[in-house]
Design a protein around this motif. Sequence first.
Motif, PDB file in Angstrom:
ATOM      1  N   ARG A  28       0.838  -1.196   0.000  1.00  0.00           N
ATOM      2  CA  ARG A  28       0.000   0.000   0.000  1.00  0.00           C
ATOM      3  C   ARG A  28       0.872   1.246   0.000  1.00  0.00           C
ATOM      4  N   SER A  31      -0.284   6.829   4.219  1.00  0.00           N
ATOM      5  CA  SER A  31      -1.576   7.404   4.577  1.00  0.00           C
ATOM      6  C   SER A  31      -1.812   8.791   3.992  1.00  0.00           C
ATOM      7  N   TRP A  34      -1.227   9.563  -2.491  1.00  0.00           N
ATOM      8  CA  TRP A  34      -2.015   8.888  -3.523  1.00  0.00           C
ATOM      9  C   TRP A  34      -1.044   8.364  -4.563  1.00  0.00           C
ATOM     10  N   PHE A  48      -7.016  -4.596  -6.389  1.00  0.00           N
ATOM     11  CA  PHE A  48      -7.240  -4.137  -5.022  1.00  0.00           C
ATOM     12  C   PHE A  48      -7.512  -5.390  -4.201  1.00  0.00           C
ATOM     13  N   GLU A  49      -6.745  -5.594  -3.153  1.00  0.00           N
ATOM     14  CA  GLU A  49      -6.848  -6.827  -2.358  1.00  0.00           C
ATOM     15  C   GLU A  49      -8.229  -6.995  -1.730  1.00  0.00           C
ATOM     16  N   ALA A  50      -8.942  -5.921  -1.457  1.00  0.00           N
ATOM     17  CA  ALA A  50     -10.263  -6.012  -0.834  1.00  0.00           C
ATOM     18  C   ALA A  50     -11.272  -6.737  -1.721  1.00  0.00           C
ATOM     19  N   ASP A  51     -11.031  -6.725  -3.038  1.00  0.00           N
ATOM     20  CA  ASP A  51     -11.943  -7.408  -3.966  1.00  0.00           C
ATOM     21  C   ASP A  51     -11.144  -7.904  -5.168  1.00  0.00           C
ATOM     22  N   ILE A  66      -4.664   5.231  -6.994  1.00  0.00           N
ATOM     23  CA  ILE A  66      -4.528   4.330  -5.851  1.00  0.00           C
ATOM     24  C   ILE A  66      -4.687   5.142  -4.567  1.00  0.00           C
ATOM     25  N   PRO A  67      -5.801   4.981  -3.870  1.00  0.00           N
ATOM     26  CA  PRO A  67      -6.023   5.737  -2.633  1.00  0.00           C
ATOM     27  C   PRO A  67      -5.040   5.336  -1.532  1.00  0.00           C
ATOM     28  N   GLY A  69      -3.465   3.885   1.704  1.00  0.00           N
ATOM     29  CA  GLY A  69      -3.784   2.782   2.593  1.00  0.00           C
ATOM     30  C   GLY A  69      -4.515   1.599   1.996  1.00  0.00           C
ATOM     31  N   GLU A  70      -4.819   1.620   0.699  1.00  0.00           N
ATOM     32  CA  GLU A  70      -5.557   0.517   0.067  1.00  0.00           C
ATOM     33  C   GLU A  70      -4.587  -0.574  -0.400  1.00  0.00           C
ATOM     34  N   HIS A  72      -2.975  -3.453  -2.454  1.00  0.00           N
ATOM     35  CA  HIS A  72      -3.118  -3.784  -3.874  1.00  0.00           C
ATOM     36  C   HIS A  72      -1.845  -4.449  -4.369  1.00  0.00           C
TER      37      HIS A  72
END
Length: 92
Positions: A28, A31, A34, A48-51, A66-67, A69-70, A72
């Motif tokens: 990531r 904080s 970007w 993105f690891e969240a999905d 890329i926001p 803290g996300e 990926h």
Amino acid sequence: MPAGLELARATPEFTEVTVPAALLAAHRVGSDVWGRLRVNAGRVRFVFEADATAALEVSAGEHVDIPPGEPHHVEPQPGARFVVEFYRRTQS
């Protein structure tokens, strides 16, 4: 990407051969930073690891923001050339 950000730095251009191993695994940006993956040639699969099922196929001339803290990772395809740019809020 929000307004008021400025380019702080960019990586050298990477290929599927020269991409650092750290970018191939979940990671990531900080904080207050970007990222922007900018594809110059070929295609890069961006996850993105969240999905992980909603991976993005980013082609030459396209980019993905890329926001902060996300988590990926990237999967460069053969012939891909890409850079990662890092943006921070401008000092006022």
